[in-house]
Design a protein around this motif. Structure first.
Motif, short mmCIF file in Angstrom:
data_model
loop_
_atom_site.label_atom_id
_atom_site.label_comp_id
_atom_site.label_asym_id
_atom_site.label_seq_id
_atom_site.Cartn_x
_atom_site.Cartn_y
_atom_site.Cartn_z
N SER A 172 38.59 42.03 40.22
CA SER A 172 40.01 41.68 40.06
C SER A 172 40.29 40.87 38.79
CB SER A 172 40.46 40.88 41.28
OG SER A 172 39.69 39.70 41.40
N TYR B 86 24.78 26.32 40.09
CA TYR B 86 24.97 27.60 39.40
C TYR B 86 23.66 28.08 38.79
CZ TYR B 86 27.24 30.96 36.20
OH TYR B 86 27.63 32.10 35.50
N VAL C 62 31.22 33.48 27.96
CA VAL C 62 32.23 34.55 27.89
C VAL C 62 33.59 33.91 28.19
CG1 VAL C 62 32.88 36.84 28.71
CG2 VAL C 62 30.49 36.10 28.92
N LYS D 57 38.69 27.84 36.63
CA LYS D 57 38.57 27.72 38.09
C LYS D 57 37.61 26.60 38.48
CE LYS D 57 39.47 32.62 38.81
NZ LYS D 57 38.74 33.90 38.85
N ILE E 25 35.13 39.75 33.65
CA ILE E 25 34.11 40.75 33.29
C ILE E 25 34.19 41.96 34.21
CG2 ILE E 25 31.61 41.13 33.20
CD1 ILE E 25 31.36 38.10 32.38
N GLY F 272 25.83 35.07 27.66
CA GLY F 272 26.00 33.66 27.28
C GLY F 272 27.43 33.28 27.67
N THR G 90 36.52 33.73 29.96
CA THR G 90 37.20 34.23 31.16
C THR G 90 37.77 33.04 31.93
OG1 THR G 90 35.29 34.00 32.62
CG2 THR G 90 35.45 36.08 31.40
N ARG H 12 38.67 39.31 46.69
CA ARG H 12 39.58 38.72 47.68
C ARG H 12 41.02 39.07 47.33
NH1 ARG H 12 37.20 32.90 46.65
NH2 ARG H 12 37.61 33.81 44.60
N ARG H 13 41.24 39.49 46.06
CA ARG H 13 42.60 39.89 45.63
C ARG H 13 42.59 41.36 45.19
NH1 ARG H 13 43.30 35.71 40.96
NH2 ARG H 13 41.14 36.36 40.71
N ASP I 100 35.36 39.33 50.81
CA ASP I 100 34.93 37.99 50.42
C ASP I 100 33.40 38.00 50.51
OD1 ASP I 100 34.14 35.37 50.25
OD2 ASP I 100 35.71 34.60 51.56
N VAL I 101 32.73 37.97 49.37
CA VAL I 101 31.27 38.14 49.38
C VAL I 101 30.53 36.92 49.95
CG1 VAL I 101 31.28 39.81 47.48
CG2 VAL I 101 30.87 37.37 46.98
N ASN J 156 28.96 41.63 40.44
CA ASN J 156 29.57 40.81 39.39
C ASN J 156 30.24 39.54 39.93
OD1 ASN J 156 31.15 40.35 36.72
ND2 ASN J 156 32.75 40.63 38.26
N1 LIG Z 1 32.28 33.61 31.89
C1 LIG Z 1 31.05 33.31 31.49
O1 LIG Z 1 30.83 32.55 30.52
C2 LIG Z 1 29.88 33.93 32.18
C3 LIG Z 1 28.62 33.80 31.57
C4 LIG Z 1 27.51 34.34 32.20
C5 LIG Z 1 27.66 35.00 33.42
N2 LIG Z 1 28.90 35.12 33.99
C6 LIG Z 1 28.98 35.80 35.30
O2 LIG Z 1 29.89 36.87 35.21
C7 LIG Z 1 30.41 37.15 36.51
C8 LIG Z 1 31.92 37.31 36.43
O3 LIG Z 1 32.48 36.07 36.01
P1 LIG Z 1 33.79 35.98 35.11
O4 LIG Z 1 33.45 35.13 33.95
O5 LIG Z 1 34.38 37.32 34.87
O6 LIG Z 1 34.71 35.09 36.09
P2 LIG Z 1 36.20 35.27 36.61
O7 LIG Z 1 37.08 35.75 35.51
O8 LIG Z 1 36.51 34.00 37.30
O9 LIG Z 1 36.07 36.43 37.69
C9 LIG Z 1 35.33 36.23 38.86
C10 LIG Z 1 35.50 37.41 39.78
O10 LIG Z 1 34.70 37.17 40.95
C11 LIG Z 1 35.51 37.36 42.08
N3 LIG Z 1 35.08 36.50 43.19
C12 LIG Z 1 34.89 35.16 43.19
N4 LIG Z 1 34.57 34.74 44.41
C13 LIG Z 1 34.55 35.83 45.21
C14 LIG Z 1 34.31 36.03 46.59
N5 LIG Z 1 34.01 35.01 47.42
N6 LIG Z 1 34.36 37.29 47.07
C15 LIG Z 1 34.67 38.32 46.25
N7 LIG Z 1 34.92 38.20 44.95
C16 LIG Z 1 34.87 36.96 44.43
C17 LIG Z 1 36.94 37.04 41.66
O11 LIG Z 1 37.85 37.79 42.46
P3 LIG Z 1 38.81 37.18 43.60
O12 LIG Z 1 39.16 35.78 43.19
O13 LIG Z 1 39.98 38.12 43.61
O14 LIG Z 1 38.02 37.25 44.86
C18 LIG Z 1 36.94 37.59 40.23
O15 LIG Z 1 37.26 38.96 40.23
C19 LIG Z 1 29.95 35.99 37.41
O16 LIG Z 1 28.83 36.41 38.17
C20 LIG Z 1 29.53 34.93 36.41
O17 LIG Z 1 28.55 34.06 36.93
C21 LIG Z 1 30.01 34.60 33.40
#
Ligand SMILES: NC(=O)c1ccc[n+]([C@@H]2O[C@H](COP(=O)([O-])OP(=O)(O)OC[C@H]3O[C@@H](n4cnc5c(N)ncnc54)[C@H](OP(=O)(O)O)[C@@H]3O)[C@@H](O)[C@H]2O)c1
Length: 256
Positions: free
Chosen positions: A15, A164, A200, A207, A18, A198, A202, A38-39, A64-65, A91
């Motif tokens: 939703s 984390y 990203v 949050k 990434i 590294g 987002t 969840r959305r 909800d994972v 993801n």
């Molecule tokens: N951003 C970075 O710098 C970075 C770096 C390395 C790795 N990552 C990894 O990349 C992945 C995606 O992160 P992002 O940066 O894209 O974050 P994001 O923009 O906050 O997106 C997170 C996504 O995870 C979903 N999510 C969170 N809790 C959930 C739950 N309980 N059940 C189902 N879905 C859930 C959210 O959807 P809903 O809220 O709609 O449920 C949202 O779609 C994560 O695993 C993160 O650890 C991110």
């Protein structure tokens, strides 16, 4: 990528961020996307606008994972609707500002990070593999890990990484365990890859109570969610016998 046209991919956390960019790339390359979050309404909002000759179709389901029951319900629905799948992208992930050895009562936050980033990934993989195997076709499990799953960078302002880090190190171990389980089962049709971005740009940081990655890490440059999605798409272009087990992707100037 062409060989995955018409196949079905489940993406958790599709939703936003990434996951959303991976879903968009898959759809444009003719892969049908079943987005879980969840959305789920947000997945349909962008997915239904991505239409064109040869594009994949978008589907979304609430999940909800952190809840095994919710994961089981979602995969039951997926099996009823589509019978099989071919790709799982684990993801969904969160970051929380807390200290393991701090004064704040943060047990719920700790549980939420572990349940989302680790338990969710393991249970979704378990459920998805059953449907990938049932297809008797080629399959792929892609785990969105992190730079934080390989090294501890200390100290980050706010010390938000704590739990984390542990969950992402667990993703590193689990990705390799799943790979070896497949070898033991003599299943050379399914590959497992851990992708470790590294920083990203987002919503992940906002949050967790940080305005942006820059606000969180100081002056650390970030890559875009699209860059990670491109790396995922690259994996799908490789021949079936090539398993890129780990792929690290970060900004050219990121120091850690
Ligand atoms: N951003 C970075 O710098 C970075 C770096 C390395 C790795 N990552 C990894 O990349 C992945 C995606 O992160 P992002 O940066 O894209 O974050 P994001 O923009 O906050 O997106 C997170 C996504 O995870 C979903 N999510 C969170 N809790 C959930 C739950 N309980 N059940 C189902 N879905 C859930 C959210 O959807 P809903 O809220 O709609 O449920 C949202 O779609 C994560 O695993 C993160 O650890 C991110």
């Amino acid at each position: 990528m062409e060989k995955w046209r018409g196949k079905f991919a489940v993406i958790t956390g599709a939703s936003a961020g990434i996951g959303e960019e991976i879903a968009k790339d898959f759809l444009k390359n003719g892969i049908n996307v079943i987005g879980l979050a969840r959305r789920p309404e947000l997945i349909l909002q962008y997915g239904e606008k991505i239409v064109g000759e040869g594009y994949g179709k978008v589907y979304a389901h609430k999940c909800d994972v952190t809840s095994l029951e919710s994961i089981k319900d979602a995969f039951k629905w997926i099996e009823e609707q589509f019978e099989v799948i071919h790709i799982l992208v684990n993801n969904a992930g969160i970051l929380k500002s807390l200290k393991i050895l701090g004064d704040e009562d943060c047990g719920d936050k700790i549980n939420e990070v572990i349940q989302t980033n680790f338990n969710g990934l393991v249970h979704c993989s378990h459920e998805a593999y059953r449907l990938i195997k049932k297809s008797e076709d080629y399959g792929f499990i892609i785990n969105i890990n992190s730079n934080a799953g390989h090294r501890i960078f200390f100290p980050a302002p706010g010390l938000s990484h704590n739990v984390y880090h542990g969950t992402k190190f667990a993703v590193t171990a689990t990705s390799e365990i799943m790979r070896q389980e497949l070898i033991m089962q003599e299943n050379d049709k399914v590959r497992v890859t851990s992708i470790s971005p590294g920083v990203v740009n987002t919503e992940l940081f906002a949050k967790a109570g940080h305005a942006s990655p820059t606000n969180f890490y100081g002056n650390v440059p970030s890559i875009k969610a699209e860059d990670v999605a491109n790396a995922v798409s690259y994996l799908l272009t490789t021949p079936y016998y090539v398993n890129i087990t780990e792929l690290t992707i970060k900004h050219v100037s990121q120091k850690f």
